[in-house]
Design an enzyme around this catalytic site. Structure first.
Site, PDB file in Angstrom:
ATOM      1  N   CYS A  66       0.878  -1.132  -0.023  1.00 29.14           N
ATOM      2  CA  CYS A  66       0.055   0.128  -0.141  1.00 29.14           C
ATOM      3  C   CYS A  66       0.695   1.320   0.032  1.00 29.14           C
ATOM      4  O   CYS A  66       0.495   2.143  -0.724  1.00 29.14           O
ATOM      5  CB  CYS A  66      -1.114  -0.182   1.125  1.00 29.14           C
ATOM      6  SG  CYS A  66      -0.228  -0.215   2.768  1.00 29.14           S
ATOM      7  N   HIS A 104      -3.209   6.630   4.097  1.00 23.92           N
ATOM      8  CA  HIS A 104      -1.573   6.617   4.474  1.00 23.92           C
ATOM      9  C   HIS A 104      -1.138   8.066   4.018  1.00 23.92           C
ATOM     10  O   HIS A 104      -1.724   8.556   2.767  1.00 23.92           O
ATOM     11  CB  HIS A 104      -1.100   5.553   3.671  1.00 23.92           C
ATOM     12  CG  HIS A 104      -1.095   4.222   4.286  1.00 23.92           C
ATOM     13  ND1 HIS A 104      -1.851   3.871   5.532  1.00 23.92           N
ATOM     14  CD2 HIS A 104      -0.559   3.012   3.796  1.00 23.92           C
ATOM     15  CE1 HIS A 104      -1.677   2.603   5.683  1.00 23.92           C
ATOM     16  NE2 HIS A 104      -1.165   2.097   4.765  1.00 23.92           N
TER      17      HIS A 104
END
Length: 340
Positions: free
Chosen positions: A130, A243
């Site tokens: 990710c 994130h």
């Protein structure tokens, strides 16, 4: 004519997001099979306006199915991906199992779409980590213009990257801070995550880096350019979804911040929000549910000859996992299978 699509791990965070994104983007699905372990058999999941019952992956026959999106972790993938691939179903895997296999393409469609054509060696395509996925979307257009020599990245990674257990632990510990009678000790994370940051994701390696940091190095080289030097520090933060990354870039050629901003604005998959004023940037909570990778705080780094700094934010359950997998399926369909 559309595709017969499997979503393995359909009851998990990423699996459910895969179902949502397939529906949202109008992927041409003729038939869809949601799979999970036997204990989830019969559980209902949503796919657009439809409600589907989850099937037992142990009993499922992949013969005749076109594409399988896997979100079941490395151990289960090791068992079931070869079965699906042997049956002629192309596996797009979200685990780390195949990312570093030279016979398996590692793909971010905005960066290396042509790589999907290498799927045929094992009938498997890997989805990157990710934190890597969002970063390389930002790196590629700048690398094409001025050649990146070195990347220094510090990540601020949400607890959803550790699955439902990570999200539950942050929630429970946060409540416990206001209710001292609750004693919620760390289980999923190494230390308390509520109101804290933890510079440790995955296991430690011999050189002192963590495996998460190593993944960013290895995957950036495989996806973008093996000559790029990368050093990473990966940190878990008390954010549920999204994130963020502070990225420092050193180029072979000078790249002006205004030109970099223009390049990124025109690049696929990127939204530039970069105003030099209070709130003129994007934070993780603002990117949740969005398809884009957001870039802010673009500025020269005066400490090196050809340097830039930028801030990169994305929904890790989407671009970092489910969205990228669906985009791979779309790319595969457009470039190879050509159905739908």
């Amino acid at each position: 004519m559309g595709y017969k699509v499997v979503v393995a791990g359909a009851t998990g965070n990423v699996g459910r997001e895969m179902l949502n994104i397939l529906a949202e983007r109008g992927f041409p699905v003729d038939e869809l099979a949601p799979l999970a372990s036997r204990r989830s058999q019969g559980t209902e999941v949503s796919f657009g306006e439809k409600t589907l019952k989850v099937r037992d992956i142990d009993q499922f026959d992949f013969t005749g199915w076109d594409i399988a999106l896997f979100a079941i972790g490395s151990d289960a993938t090791k068992k079931y991906a070869p079965i699906a691939a042997k049956a002629g179903c192309i596996v797009i895997d979200n685990s780390s199992l195949y990312r570093y296999d030279p016979d398996v393409p590692l793909v971010v469609p905005e960066v290396n779409p042509e790589a999907v054509e290498g799927y045929s060696k094992k009938n498997i395509i890997a989805n990157p980590n990710c934190s890597t996925a969002q970063m390389v979307v930002a790196l590629k257009p700048l690398h094409d213009r001025a050649r990146i020599k070195r990347v220094v990245v510090s990540t601020y990674q949400s607890v959803s990257g550790a699955g439902k257990e990570g999200m539950d632990e942050l929630w429970d510990q946060t409540k416990a801070v206001y209710n001292p009678t609750d004693d919620v000790k760390p289980k999923k994370f190494q230390k308390q995550i509520a109101f804290n940051v933890i510079p440790h994701i995955d296991v430690f390696l011999e050189d002192g880096s963590t495996k998460e940091e190593w993944k960013m190095v290895a995957e950036t080289k495989k996806i973008v350019d093996p000559s790029i030097k990368v050093t990473a520090t990966c940190v878990r933060v008390p954010v549920f979804v999204g994130h963020a990354e502070a990225i420092n870039l050193e180029f072979e050629e000078f790249l002006d911040e205004d030109e970099a901003r223009d390049i990124l604005r025109e690049a696929p998959g990127i939204m530039v929000v970069d105003k030099r004023e209070d709130g003129g940037y994007v934070t993780p909570i603002e990117c949740v549910g969005d398809f884009a990778t957001f870039i802010s705080r673009i500025r020269q780094d005066s400490t090196i000859e050809n340097g830039l700094n930028l801030w990169c934010v994305s929904d890790n359950l989407r671009k970092g996992a489910a969205l990228n997998a669906v985009q791979i399926a779309e790319t595969l369909g457009n470039r190879v299978l050509k159905k739908g």
